[in-house]
Scaffold this motif. Structure first.
Motif, mmCIF file in Angstrom:
data_model
loop_
_atom_site.group_PDB
_atom_site.id
_atom_site.type_symbol
_atom_site.label_atom_id
_atom_site.label_comp_id
_atom_site.label_asym_id
_atom_site.label_seq_id
_atom_site.Cartn_x
_atom_site.Cartn_y
_atom_site.Cartn_z
ATOM 1 N N GLU A 122 12.007 5.015 -3.176
ATOM 2 C CA GLU A 122 11.147 5.673 -2.189
ATOM 3 C C GLU A 122 10.574 4.680 -1.178
ATOM 4 O OE1 GLU A 122 8.234 7.278 -4.798
ATOM 5 O OE2 GLU A 122 9.436 9.022 -5.355
ATOM 6 N N GLN A 123 10.838 3.395 -1.372
ATOM 7 C CA GLN A 123 10.217 2.372 -0.543
ATOM 8 C C GLN A 123 10.981 2.148 0.759
ATOM 9 O OE1 GLN A 123 7.304 1.026 -1.220
ATOM 10 N NE2 GLN A 123 7.146 2.022 -3.216
ATOM 11 N N ARG A 124 10.232 1.873 1.807
ATOM 12 C CA ARG A 124 10.821 1.522 3.094
ATOM 13 C C ARG A 124 11.225 0.048 3.092
ATOM 14 N NH1 ARG A 124 9.592 4.316 7.794
ATOM 15 N NH2 ARG A 124 9.364 2.294 8.849
ATOM 16 N N ASN A 177 0.810 -1.225 0.000
ATOM 17 C CA ASN A 177 0.000 0.000 0.000
ATOM 18 C C ASN A 177 0.843 1.275 0.000
ATOM 19 O OD1 ASN A 177 -2.214 -1.596 -0.043
ATOM 20 N ND2 ASN A 177 -2.935 -1.124 2.011
ATOM 21 N N THR A 178 2.009 1.218 -0.619
ATOM 22 C CA THR A 178 2.868 2.396 -0.717
ATOM 23 C C THR A 178 3.390 2.504 -2.141
ATOM 24 O OG1 THR A 178 3.572 1.952 1.563
ATOM 25 C CG2 THR A 178 4.803 3.624 0.354
ATOM 26 N N THR A 237 8.595 -2.257 4.590
ATOM 27 C CA THR A 237 7.449 -2.489 3.704
ATOM 28 C C THR A 237 7.774 -3.573 2.690
ATOM 29 O OG1 THR A 237 6.661 -0.209 3.906
ATOM 30 C CG2 THR A 237 5.927 -1.448 1.981
ATOM 31 N N ALA A 280 -4.753 0.971 -1.953
ATOM 32 C CA ALA A 280 -3.335 1.301 -2.092
ATOM 33 C C ALA A 280 -3.104 2.782 -2.377
ATOM 34 C CB ALA A 280 -2.716 0.456 -3.196
ATOM 35 N N TRP A 292 5.001 -0.420 -7.955
ATOM 36 C CA TRP A 292 5.288 -1.522 -7.030
ATOM 37 C C TRP A 292 6.311 -2.477 -7.644
ATOM 38 C CZ3 TRP A 292 -0.466 -1.387 -7.643
ATOM 39 C CH2 TRP A 292 -1.077 -0.596 -6.673
#
Length: 256
Positions: free
Chosen positions: A107-109, A100-101, A112, A206, A162
Motif C-alpha cells: 500500500e506504500q507509495r 506517516n503512512t 514515501t 503518524a 512500517w
C-alpha cells in the motif's frame, strides 16, 4: 584534552532530530553532563530553540541548527556550525521519519519509501561521514563517539505498519557495525541504541493515536518507555564508562 580508546570528554555533541521526543531528552541530559549541544532540526524552529534554551540553562553552549540530514550540503553546514562551539566529541544520529503512512508494504507509495530511506539511512551515512572526518585520529581529530538511534523494529519487522521503516533501521544497524570496525582503532567508537515502544508524539502524528495502548500490554514491563530512559542509554554509550563497547546494538524496549 586528548582522548584515547574512543572515550569522550565534555565538548561539542551534535544531536540530529533534537527538537522533540527522544532527541530533546538526549540534548537536555547531555547538557546536564557538561556537553555543548547542537540541536539539529528540519522543520519548526520554535521547539528546537526551546530545547537550546534549556541546554543553555545548564550553563553550557546550546545552538539550534536547521538542516535536512538527507541533504549533503546542509549536513556539511550543520557540522561547520558545530565547530564554532569547540571540538566535536560526539554525534547522536536520532533524526528519522516513518513516512506517516502506516499500512502494508503493497500500500506504500514509492516516493514515501524513498524519502524514509533518504532520511533514515542516507542521513545517518552523511552525518557519520562528517563525524569521522572530524573526530578520527586518521584525520587529525582526537577521537570521540557516535551513537546511532535505531529501533527494535529492525528485528520485529513492523508488519502491517512500517516495513519500510523497519528495513531502514536494520540498515542503520549494519552501517553502524561496519563503521565501528573501520574506525575503532582511530579513536572513534560507534554503537547503536534501539528503542522499543516509546511514549512520544510520533504515533499520533503518524495517524495511530491508539498504538501505545494497543501494543503496551504485549511488553513484558506492560508499559511504553519514556524518552528519558532512552536518553540515559545514549549518554552511557557516549561516556568513558562504555569505553570497551564498540559495534553494539543496545535494545531498550522493555523486553519486547
Amino acid at each position: 584534552m586528548t582522548r584515547t580508546g574512543g572515550e569522550v570528554a565534555t565538548g561539542v555533541l551534535v544531536v540530529t532530530g533534537g527538537s522533540r521526543g527522544i532527541g530533546a531528552k538526549i540534548c537536555e541530559l547531555a547538557a546536564e553532563r557538561g556537553y555543548a549541544v547542537v540541536v539539529n532540526y528540519s522543520g519548526d524552529p520554535a521547539p528546537a530553540e526551546a530545547v537550546a534554551e534549556r541546554v543553555r540553562a545548564h550553563g553550557g553552549p546550546g545552538l539550534a541548527v536547521r538542516a535536512d540530514v538527507a541533504d549533503e550540503q546542509q549536513v556539511s553546514a550543520l557540522f561547520t556550525a558545530a565547530e564554532a562551539l569547540g571540538p566535536l566529541v560526539g554525534v547522536v544520529n536520532n533524526a528519522a521519519i516513518t513516512g506517516n503512512t502506516p499500512g502494508r508494504l503493497d500500500e506504500q507509495r514509492a516516493d514515501t519509501v524513498r524519502r524514509v530511506l533518504e532520511v533514515n539511512v542516507g542521513g545517518v551515512f552523511l552525518c557519520c561521514r562528517e563525524a569521522v572526518r572530524r573526530m578520527s585520529i586518521k584525520h587529525g581529530g582526537a577521537g570521540g563517539a557516535i551513537v546511532n538511534v535505531s529501533s527494535t523494529a529492525a528485528r520485529t519487522g513492523s508488519a502491517g505498519e512500517w516495513v519500510h521503516y523497519a528495513a531502514s533501521k536494520a540498515a542503520v544497524n549494519t552501517l553502524s557495525f561496519g563503521l565501528a570496525q573501520e574506525v575503532a582503532d582511530e579513536g572513534v567508537r560507534v554503537n547503536v541504541v534501539a528503542p522499543g515502544l516509546v511514549e512520544t508524539g510520533l504515533h499520533e502524528a503518524a495517524g495511530l493515536p491508539d498504538r501505545i495502548a494497543r501494543i503496551a500490554p504485549a511488553i513484558p514491563l506492560r508499559r511504553p518507555g519514556q524518552p528519558a530512559e532512552i536518553a540515559e542509554a545514549v549518554l552511557w554509550l557516549l561516556s568513558p564508562a562504555a569505553s570497551y563497547t564498540v559495534g553494539a546494538v543496545l535494545e531498550v524496549g522493555g523486553g519486547r
